[in-house]
Each structure stands twice: as structure tokens, then as C-alpha cells.
Motif scaffolding. Structure first.
Motif, PDB file in Angstrom:
ATOM      1  N   LEU A 186       3.144  -0.853 -12.890  1.00  0.00           N
ATOM      2  CA  LEU A 186       1.731  -0.818 -13.155  1.00  0.00           C
ATOM      3  C   LEU A 186       1.590   0.603 -13.137  1.00  0.00           C
ATOM      4  N   PHE A 187       0.790   1.482 -13.876  1.00  0.00           N
ATOM      5  CA  PHE A 187       0.444   2.784 -14.037  1.00  0.00           C
ATOM      6  C   PHE A 187      -0.773   2.780 -14.188  1.00  0.00           C
ATOM      7  N   GLY A 188      -1.201   4.290 -14.217  1.00  0.00           N
ATOM      8  CA  GLY A 188      -2.534   4.807 -14.356  1.00  0.00           C
ATOM      9  C   GLY A 188      -3.535   4.025 -13.347  1.00  0.00           C
ATOM     10  N   LYS A 189      -4.795   3.726 -13.954  1.00  0.00           N
ATOM     11  CA  LYS A 189      -5.625   3.309 -13.044  1.00  0.00           C
ATOM     12  C   LYS A 189      -5.187   1.889 -12.519  1.00  0.00           C
ATOM     13  N   ASN A 190      -5.063   0.967 -13.683  1.00  0.00           N
ATOM     14  CA  ASN A 190      -4.581  -0.322 -13.618  1.00  0.00           C
ATOM     15  C   ASN A 190      -3.924  -1.025 -14.910  1.00  0.00           C
ATOM     16  N   GLN A 191      -3.022  -0.210 -15.373  1.00  0.00           N
ATOM     17  CA  GLN A 191      -2.189  -0.645 -16.340  1.00  0.00           C
ATOM     18  C   GLN A 191      -0.996  -1.223 -16.376  1.00  0.00           C
ATOM     19  N   GLY A 212       4.903  -6.969 -20.978  1.00  0.00           N
ATOM     20  CA  GLY A 212       6.090  -7.645 -20.397  1.00  0.00           C
ATOM     21  C   GLY A 212       5.706  -7.920 -18.811  1.00  0.00           C
ATOM     22  N   ILE A 213       4.859  -6.967 -18.202  1.00  0.00           N
ATOM     23  CA  ILE A 213       4.559  -7.257 -16.719  1.00  0.00           C
ATOM     24  C   ILE A 213       3.487  -8.244 -16.714  1.00  0.00           C
ATOM     25  N   PRO A 214       3.368  -9.566 -16.051  1.00  0.00           N
ATOM     26  CA  PRO A 214       2.485 -10.433 -15.845  1.00  0.00           C
ATOM     27  C   PRO A 214       1.185  -9.841 -15.161  1.00  0.00           C
ATOM     28  N   ASP A 215       0.023 -10.602 -15.577  1.00  0.00           N
ATOM     29  CA  ASP A 215      -1.435 -10.202 -15.127  1.00  0.00           C
ATOM     30  C   ASP A 215      -1.470 -10.615 -13.530  1.00  0.00           C
ATOM     31  N   ARG A 216      -0.544 -11.055 -12.880  1.00  0.00           N
ATOM     32  CA  ARG A 216      -0.756 -11.336 -11.536  1.00  0.00           C
ATOM     33  C   ARG A 216      -0.164  -9.950 -10.641  1.00  0.00           C
ATOM     34  N   PHE A 217       0.101  -8.870 -11.463  1.00  0.00           N
ATOM     35  CA  PHE A 217       0.278  -7.458 -10.727  1.00  0.00           C
ATOM     36  C   PHE A 217      -1.088  -6.638 -11.163  1.00  0.00           C
ATOM     37  N   SER A 218      -1.685  -6.222 -10.085  1.00  0.00           N
ATOM     38  CA  SER A 218      -2.884  -5.550 -10.120  1.00  0.00           C
ATOM     39  C   SER A 218      -2.716  -4.301  -9.172  1.00  0.00           C
ATOM     40  N   GLY A 219      -3.711  -3.143  -9.451  1.00  0.00           N
ATOM     41  CA  GLY A 219      -3.803  -2.201  -8.572  1.00  0.00           C
ATOM     42  C   GLY A 219      -5.164  -1.915  -8.379  1.00  0.00           C
ATOM     43  N   SER A 220      -5.504  -1.250  -7.043  1.00  0.00           N
ATOM     44  CA  SER A 220      -6.669  -0.608  -6.705  1.00  0.00           C
ATOM     45  C   SER A 220      -6.463   0.448  -5.931  1.00  0.00           C
ATOM     46  N   TYR A 221      -7.767   1.150  -5.403  1.00  0.00           N
ATOM     47  CA  TYR A 221      -7.616   2.460  -4.838  1.00  0.00           C
ATOM     48  C   TYR A 221      -8.778   2.603  -3.894  1.00  0.00           C
ATOM     49  N   SER A 272       0.725  -1.143  -0.046  1.00  0.00           N
ATOM     50  CA  SER A 272       0.031  -0.016  -0.010  1.00  0.00           C
ATOM     51  C   SER A 272       0.989   1.241  -0.094  1.00  0.00           C
ATOM     52  N   CYS A 273       0.082   2.430  -0.400  1.00  0.00           N
ATOM     53  CA  CYS A 273       0.884   3.681  -0.676  1.00  0.00           C
ATOM     54  C   CYS A 273      -0.203   4.671  -0.471  1.00  0.00           C
ATOM     55  N   GLN A 274      -0.154   5.694   0.868  1.00  0.00           N
ATOM     56  CA  GLN A 274      -0.881   6.509   1.311  1.00  0.00           C
ATOM     57  C   GLN A 274      -0.223   7.818   1.140  1.00  0.00           C
ATOM     58  N   GLY A 275      -1.291   8.682   0.499  1.00  0.00           N
ATOM     59  CA  GLY A 275      -0.792  10.397   0.303  1.00  0.00           C
ATOM     60  C   GLY A 275      -2.284  10.889  -0.351  1.00  0.00           C
ATOM     61  N   ASP A 276      -1.990  12.200   0.158  1.00  0.00           N
ATOM     62  CA  ASP A 276      -2.979  13.108  -0.326  1.00  0.00           C
ATOM     63  C   ASP A 276      -3.334  13.213  -1.883  1.00  0.00           C
ATOM     64  N   THR A 277      -2.060  13.286  -2.492  1.00  0.00           N
ATOM     65  CA  THR A 277      -2.066  13.415  -3.920  1.00  0.00           C
ATOM     66  C   THR A 277      -2.899  12.237  -4.822  1.00  0.00           C
ATOM     67  N   LEU A 278      -2.989  11.220  -3.950  1.00  0.00           N
ATOM     68  CA  LEU A 278      -3.688  10.042  -4.713  1.00  0.00           C
ATOM     69  C   LEU A 278      -5.173  10.219  -4.761  1.00  0.00           C
ATOM     70  N   ARG A 279      -5.748  11.174  -4.398  1.00  0.00           N
ATOM     71  CA  ARG A 279      -7.107  11.644  -4.298  1.00  0.00           C
ATOM     72  C   ARG A 279      -7.355  12.457  -5.600  1.00  0.00           C
ATOM     73  N   VAL A 280      -6.449  12.876  -6.349  1.00  0.00           N
ATOM     74  CA  VAL A 280      -6.662  13.227  -7.724  1.00  0.00           C
ATOM     75  C   VAL A 280      -5.542  12.661  -8.774  1.00  0.00           C
ATOM     76  N   SER A 281      -4.932  11.742  -8.196  1.00  0.00           N
ATOM     77  CA  SER A 281      -3.782  11.425  -9.106  1.00  0.00           C
ATOM     78  C   SER A 281      -3.637   9.760  -8.914  1.00  0.00           C
ATOM     79  N   TYR A 282      -3.374   9.115  -9.979  1.00  0.00           N
ATOM     80  CA  TYR A 282      -3.054   7.581  -9.750  1.00  0.00           C
ATOM     81  C   TYR A 282      -1.631   7.311  -9.533  1.00  0.00           C
ATOM     82  N   ALA A 283      -1.278   6.300  -9.000  1.00  0.00           N
ATOM     83  CA  ALA A 283       0.044   6.110  -8.525  1.00  0.00           C
ATOM     84  C   ALA A 283       0.880   5.347  -9.746  1.00  0.00           C
TER      85      ALA A 283
END
Lengths: 108, 128
Positions: free
Chosen positions: A47-52, A56-65, A21-32
Motif C-alpha cells: 500500500l502507498f499514498g493515501k490508499n493505493q 497484483g495486491i488484492p483489494d482486501r488490503f486498505s489504508g486509513s489515517y 497501526s503505525c504512529q509518528g509525527d511525519t504522518l501528519r504531512v505524509s502518507y505511509a
């Protein structure tokens, strides 16, 4: 505040699921953006954007907010996933880029 | 395929100035969506953004380093450079150049920024 906070270390059994996990106020208006960092290599985007995932990066990596927290999940962790994981985001006001303190992932 | 090649001195004495240069091959240097950046990895402190410059020469710097850092762009050579004054032992790090990209999603008023191309890194050691 433009700081990003990460836990220093986390471990996971081989083949199990782990969340970083990663916590910070900027994440209320930007994706990590998430990078894996290893000695002797340039950091690698996982990983970048909402969940991109880059090619070459395997699909076992995912993101959430949720609120001001971004999470990177590895479902079925492999030995090659070990490394330091950093989140980053750009401050919407001054446009400064911030990295989290990094989370060292150990796969047992 | 875009490639970044960086070079510069790797061994300095305290109070000296670090100069690193990064050349961009195989891609556009003048795309307005690119932010040519410098990042360092310091033992015990992790990754740290130093700053960035656009092809027009507009720069932004990490507030904690801004008084000592200048990043410039040379569009005639497709290069950008880092000048870091008054180096100390604490500045011993691996320094990377990278291409930053900003994407804005107007529909949801969100954005994201990422470094998609990196140089190989320069190990800089500062001795007292």
C-alpha cells in the motif's frame, strides 16, 4: 521526531479482519508506505499514498489515517498474508526515510 | 521493465569496508524523481534505511550511519554504489538496493515516498 512506532506482533483468525497501526509525527504531512517482508525475498509494497495498491495486491488490503496514525487493514486475512509488515515515511525536513519497527502478522 | 542487479563481497572481517554496486536496467537513471537507495534487513532490528543518491550525486544518509557511509552514482554506467566503512559484526545484514520515488500532492500539501523496484539482496556477514 521522525520515528515510526508499530506493535511488535498481531494475530488474526483466517478470514477475519486485522488492523496494523503505525504512529509518528511525519504522518501528519505524509502518507505511509506499507511493505510485507519475508525471509529470502525483497520487501513488497502492499500500500502507498493515501490508499493505493500496486498491481497484483488484492483489494482486501486498505489504508486509513487519523491524526499521526496510519493503519493497514486486511479484510478477510489469508494464510499467504503472513509476514512482517513495515510502515515507512520520509521526514519532511531533512528528507530522511524512516521505517517502523515492523509488525509480525500471524494468520491462525 | 526496470530491473536492479546488485553485487559485492558477502563475507568481511571486522573493520573492513563493504562495497556494493547496483546496476539499473530497462529504465531511466536520470529521472529527477528517482532516489537510488540502499536498505538493509538486520536480524532483530528489521528494515533500516541506509541512504540514497540522486543521478546528480546528491546524497542523504541515515544520521546513525552517516559517519561510515558513502553512496555515489555513475550515470555513464547507470550504476550506484554503497561504501560502508569500519564494518562490525552488528552490520551483518541483507543489503538491498532500491529505487525510491517521491510524489507530492500540492493540492493538500501532502507527499509520499516509496521503493517500487528492489534488487535481490546481498547477504553480508561480518566476522570478528
Amino acid at each position: 521526531s521522525s520515528e515510526l512506532t508499530q506493535a511488535p506482533a498481531v494475530s488474526v483468525a483466517l478470514g477475519q479482519r486485522v488492523m496494523i497501526s503505525c504512529q509518528g509525527d511525519t504522518l501528519r504531512v505524509s502518507y505511509a508506505t506499507w511493505y510485507r517482508d519475508r525471509p529470502g525475498q525483497a520487501p513488497l509494497i502492499v500500500l502507498f499514498g493515501k490508499n493505493q495498491r500496486p498491481s497484483g495486491i488484492p483489494d482486501r488490503f486498505s489504508g486509513s489515517y487519523s491524526g499521526n496514525t496510519a493503519s493497514l487493514t486486511i479484510t478477510g486475512a489469508q494464510a499467504e498474508d503472513e509476514g512482517d509488515y513495515y510502515c515507512s515515511s520520509r521526514d519532511s525536513g531533512a528528507g530522511h526515510l524512516v521505517f517502523g519497527g515492523g509488525t509480525k502478522l500471524s494468520v491462525l | 521493465q526496470v530491473r536492479l542487479q546488485q553485487w559485492g563481497a558477502g563475507l568481511l572481517k571486522s573493520s573492513e569496508t563493504l562495497t556494493l554496486t547496483c546496476a539499473v536496467y530497462g529504465g531511466s537513471f536520470t529521472n529527477p524523481n528517482y532516489y537510488w537507495s540502499w536498505i538493509r534487513r538486520t536480524p532483530g532490528r528489521g528494515l533500516e534505511w541506509i541512504g540514497e543518491v540522486t543521478h546528480r550525486g546528491s546524497g542523504k544518509y541515515n544520521p546513525s550511519l552517516a559517519s561510515r557511509v558513502t553512496i555515489s552514482a555513475d550515470t555513464s554506467k547507470n550504476q550506484f554504489s554503497l561504501r560502508f566503512d569500519s564494518m562490525t559484526v552488528a552490520d551483518t545484514s541483507v543489503y538491498y538496493c532500491a529505487r525510491g520515488r517521491l510524489t507530492t500532492i500540492a493540492l493538500v500539501n501532502y507527499y509520499y515516498f516509496y521503493f517500487d523496484v528492489w534488487g535481490k539482496g546481498t547477504t553480508v556477514t561480518v566476522s570478528s
